[in-house]
Design a protein around this motif. Sequence first.
Motif, PDB file in Angstrom:
ATOM      1  N   TRP A  55     -52.710  73.493   7.244  1.00  0.00           N
ATOM      2  CA  TRP A  55     -52.610  74.702   6.417  1.00  0.00           C
ATOM      3  C   TRP A  55     -52.629  75.923   7.319  1.00  0.00           C
ATOM      4  CZ3 TRP A  55     -51.519  74.601   1.351  1.00  0.00           C
ATOM      5  CH2 TRP A  55     -51.708  73.400   0.667  1.00  0.00           C
ATOM      6  N   THR A  56     -51.744  76.862   7.023  1.00  0.00           N
ATOM      7  CA  THR A  56     -51.595  78.046   7.853  1.00  0.00           C
ATOM      8  C   THR A  56     -51.907  79.320   7.089  1.00  0.00           C
ATOM      9  OG1 THR A  56     -49.242  78.190   7.313  1.00  0.00           O
ATOM     10  CG2 THR A  56     -49.829  76.953   9.288  1.00  0.00           C
ATOM     11  N   LYS A  57     -52.271  80.329   7.858  1.00  0.00           N
ATOM     12  CA  LYS A  57     -52.530  81.646   7.286  1.00  0.00           C
ATOM     13  C   LYS A  57     -51.934  82.663   8.252  1.00  0.00           C
ATOM     14  CE  LYS A  57     -56.796  82.865   7.393  1.00  0.00           C
ATOM     15  NZ  LYS A  57     -58.221  82.775   7.058  1.00  0.00           N
ATOM     16  N   TYR A  58     -51.258  83.674   7.718  1.00  0.00           N
ATOM     17  CA  TYR A  58     -50.609  84.688   8.542  1.00  0.00           C
ATOM     18  C   TYR A  58     -51.007  86.097   8.106  1.00  0.00           C
ATOM     19  CZ  TYR A  58     -47.386  81.011  10.107  1.00  0.00           C
ATOM     20  OH  TYR A  58     -46.839  79.868  10.647  1.00  0.00           O
ATOM     21  N   ALA A  59     -51.035  86.989   9.066  1.00  0.00           N
ATOM     22  CA  ALA A  59     -51.144  88.405   8.733  1.00  0.00           C
ATOM     23  C   ALA A  59     -49.839  88.830   8.067  1.00  0.00           C
ATOM     24  CB  ALA A  59     -51.373  89.220  10.000  1.00  0.00           C
ATOM     25  N   GLY A  60     -49.949  89.742   7.139  1.00  0.00           N
ATOM     26  CA  GLY A  60     -48.764  90.174   6.415  1.00  0.00           C
ATOM     27  C   GLY A  60     -47.683  90.743   7.315  1.00  0.00           C
ATOM     28  N   SER A  61     -48.120  91.381   8.396  1.00  0.00           N
ATOM     29  CA  SER A  61     -47.164  92.052   9.277  1.00  0.00           C
ATOM     30  C   SER A  61     -46.310  91.081  10.091  1.00  0.00           C
ATOM     31  CB  SER A  61     -47.914  92.986  10.229  1.00  0.00           C
ATOM     32  OG  SER A  61     -48.829  92.253  11.022  1.00  0.00           O
ATOM     33  N   VAL A  62     -46.722  89.813  10.171  1.00  0.00           N
ATOM     34  CA  VAL A  62     -45.964  88.854  10.980  1.00  0.00           C
ATOM     35  C   VAL A  62     -45.344  87.747  10.137  1.00  0.00           C
ATOM     36  CG1 VAL A  62     -47.538  89.302  12.902  1.00  0.00           C
ATOM     37  CG2 VAL A  62     -47.861  87.248  11.508  1.00  0.00           C
ATOM     38  N   LYS A  63     -45.664  87.717   8.876  1.00  0.00           N
ATOM     39  CA  LYS A  63     -45.156  86.645   8.016  1.00  0.00           C
ATOM     40  C   LYS A  63     -43.636  86.666   8.009  1.00  0.00           C
ATOM     41  CE  LYS A  63     -47.994  85.978   4.699  1.00  0.00           C
ATOM     42  NZ  LYS A  63     -48.768  86.050   3.427  1.00  0.00           N
ATOM     43  N   GLY A  64     -43.062  85.491   8.187  1.00  0.00           N
ATOM     44  CA  GLY A  64     -41.614  85.383   8.234  1.00  0.00           C
ATOM     45  C   GLY A  64     -41.017  85.565   9.611  1.00  0.00           C
TER      46      GLY A  64
END
Length: 119
Positions: A55-64
Amino acid sequence: VQLQASGGGLVQFGGSLRLSCAASGSIFSINVMGWYRQARGKQRELVADINSGGWTKYAGSVKGRFTISRENGKNTVYLQMNSLELEDTAVYYCNARGSTIWQSDFDSWGQGTLVTVSS
């Protein structure tokens, strides 16, 4: 537990880099591996993390744009960074949390690797 990070450097706007971080030592299991970054004059922030189940989690600024992955058998975590922006310039730190063979918890940090995005 020691973490050794590599892969930072200078890249042009829009380019790509891949960071790697290998954990070593008296590791029994690693629950979470992740990447944080600290830009000049700012606080350290989470970029992305991944648990043992994938399971992963990303900061919004780097998502995608960024992708985190890990090889459990090698205790290694990667961060593929694409479409780099000037704001991604920072020192990137890897982190690992888990338990040792001595049945104690650990929360370890790598030494940091500098990523500089140029225009």
